[in-house]
Design an enzyme around this catalytic site. Structure first.
Site, short mmCIF file in Angstrom:
data_model
loop_
_atom_site.label_atom_id
_atom_site.label_comp_id
_atom_site.label_asym_id
_atom_site.label_seq_id
_atom_site.Cartn_x
_atom_site.Cartn_y
_atom_site.Cartn_z
CB SER A 15 -0.98 0.00 1.18
OG SER A 15 -0.32 0.16 2.40
CG ASN A 16 3.39 2.69 3.05
OD1 ASN A 16 3.19 3.86 3.33
ND2 ASN A 16 3.06 1.69 3.87
CE LYS A 64 21.96 -8.91 6.82
NZ LYS A 64 20.66 -8.25 6.64
CG MET A 89 9.18 -7.77 6.66
SD MET A 89 8.57 -6.34 7.61
CE MET A 89 8.43 -7.09 9.23
NE ARG A 90 15.32 -10.95 3.56
CZ ARG A 90 15.49 -12.08 4.22
NH1 ARG A 90 16.53 -12.26 4.99
NH2 ARG A 90 14.62 -13.06 4.08
CG ASN A 106 12.03 1.57 7.28
OD1 ASN A 106 11.35 0.97 6.45
ND2 ASN A 106 11.97 1.29 8.59
CG HIS A 108 8.86 1.56 12.50
ND1 HIS A 108 9.07 0.20 12.36
CD2 HIS A 108 8.42 1.74 13.78
CE1 HIS A 108 8.79 -0.41 13.51
NE2 HIS A 108 8.40 0.50 14.37
C1 GRF Z 1 3.91 -0.37 6.75
O1 GRF Z 1 3.11 -0.27 7.90
C2 GRF Z 1 5.28 0.19 7.03
O2 GRF Z 1 5.27 1.20 7.98
C3 GRF Z 1 6.00 -1.01 7.57
O3 GRF Z 1 5.53 -2.09 6.82
C4 GRF Z 1 4.19 -1.82 6.40
C5 GRF Z 1 4.08 -2.08 4.94
O4 GRF Z 1 2.75 -2.03 4.51
N1 GRF Z 1 7.43 -0.83 7.48
P1 GRF Z 1 2.39 -2.00 2.96
O5 GRF Z 1 2.97 -3.26 2.35
O6 GRF Z 1 3.00 -0.76 2.37
O7 GRF Z 1 0.90 -1.99 2.90
#
Ligand code: GRF
Length: 189
Positions: A15-16, A64, A89-90, A106, A108
Site C-alpha cells: 500500500s505504501n 548477506k 523486513m530485513r 524507511n 515505520h
Molecule cells: C507499513 O506499515 C510500514 O510502515 C512497515 O511495513 C508496512 C508495509 O505495509 N514498514 P504496505 O505493504 O505498504 O501496505
C-alpha cells in the site's frame, strides 16, 4: 521536473508502494521494486504500474554480503540513486548501506524510538498507550534506529480495534511518506 531514479524495497501488500506511485508531483521515477518474498502482493502492484521487479531469495546466497553485492549491481545497472523501504523486513547490511550512504529511507508504524521491530502497531495497541504514530527515518545498521526525518502522531481511541488503528496509521503513512520523499529530493536536486 527532474526525476530522481529510486528503488522501493517491499515484501508485503504494497500500500505504501502504491501511495508513492500515485502521489502527485513526486520528483521520483521508481525504476525497480526489490522484493524478497515470492508471492507478495506488492509484486502484482508493480506489474500494474509497469515497474520491473527484482525478486531475490536470500537463502540462495552464501551470506548477506553476497546477496547485497548482487543487489548493488542490479541497482547500479538500473541507475538507482535512492532507496525507499516500505515493508522490507530485513536489516540492511554494511554493503548496501555503504553503497547508498544517506540515501536509504524507511517508514515505520510507530513513534520511534517507541515500538521498534516487528508488529509495531500490535505492540502499541497491547501496551495500552493513547498515542502512537508513524516515523520516516534514515536507515543505519540497527533495527529502526536511524536518524528521524519526520513523525506524525496517531491517537489510539478507547473504542479502537487493532484493525481500526492499523487503518488510521496506514492513512497517515500514505500521506507522510510521499511528502517526506518530495522534501528530501527537492533539497538534494
Ligand atoms: C507499513 O506499515 C510500514 O510502515 C512497515 O511495513 C508496512 C508495509 O505495509 N514498514 P504496505 O505493504 O505498504 O501496505
Amino acid at each position: 521536473m527532474k526525476k530522481t531514479k529510486a528503488a522501493v524495497f517491499a515484501s508485503g501488500t504494497g500500500s505504501n508502494f502504491q501511495a508513492i506511485m500515485e502521489a502527485d508531483n513526486l520528483p521520483v521515477e521508481v525504476v525497480l521494486l526489490v522484493c524478497d518474498k515470492a508471492g507478495a502482493k506488492v509484486m502484482e502492484k508493480a506489474a500494474q504500474y509497469g515497474v520491473p521487479v527484482l525478486l531475490f531469495d536470500p537463502k540462495a546466497y552464501a551470506s548477506k554480503s553476497a546477496y547485497e553485492q548482487k543487489l548493488i549491481e542490479e541497482l547500479e545497472k538500473a541507475g538507482v540513486e535512492w532507496i525507499f523501504l516500505a515493508g522490507y523486513m530485513r536489516i540492511v547490511g554494511p554493503d548496501l548501506l555503504g553503497a547508498f550512504e544517506g540515501r536509504i529511507v524507511n517508514i515505520h508504524p510507530s513513534l520511534l524510538p517507541a515500538f521498534p521491530g516487528k508488529d509495531a502497531i500490535g505492540q502499541a495497541y497491547q501496551a495500552g498507550v493513547d498515542t502512537t504514530g508513524v516515523t520516516v527515518h534514515y536507515i543505519d545498521e540497527g533495527i529502526d534506529t536511524g536518524p528521524i526525518i519526520a513523525q506524525e502522531s496517531v491517537g489510539i481511541h478507547p473504542e479502537d480495534t487493532e484493525d481500526m488503528l492499523k487503518e488510521r496509521i496506514q492513512q497517515v503513512e500514505h500521506n507522510l511518506y510521499p511528502n517526506v520523499i518530495r522534501q528530501l529530493l527537492n533539497q538534494t536536486t
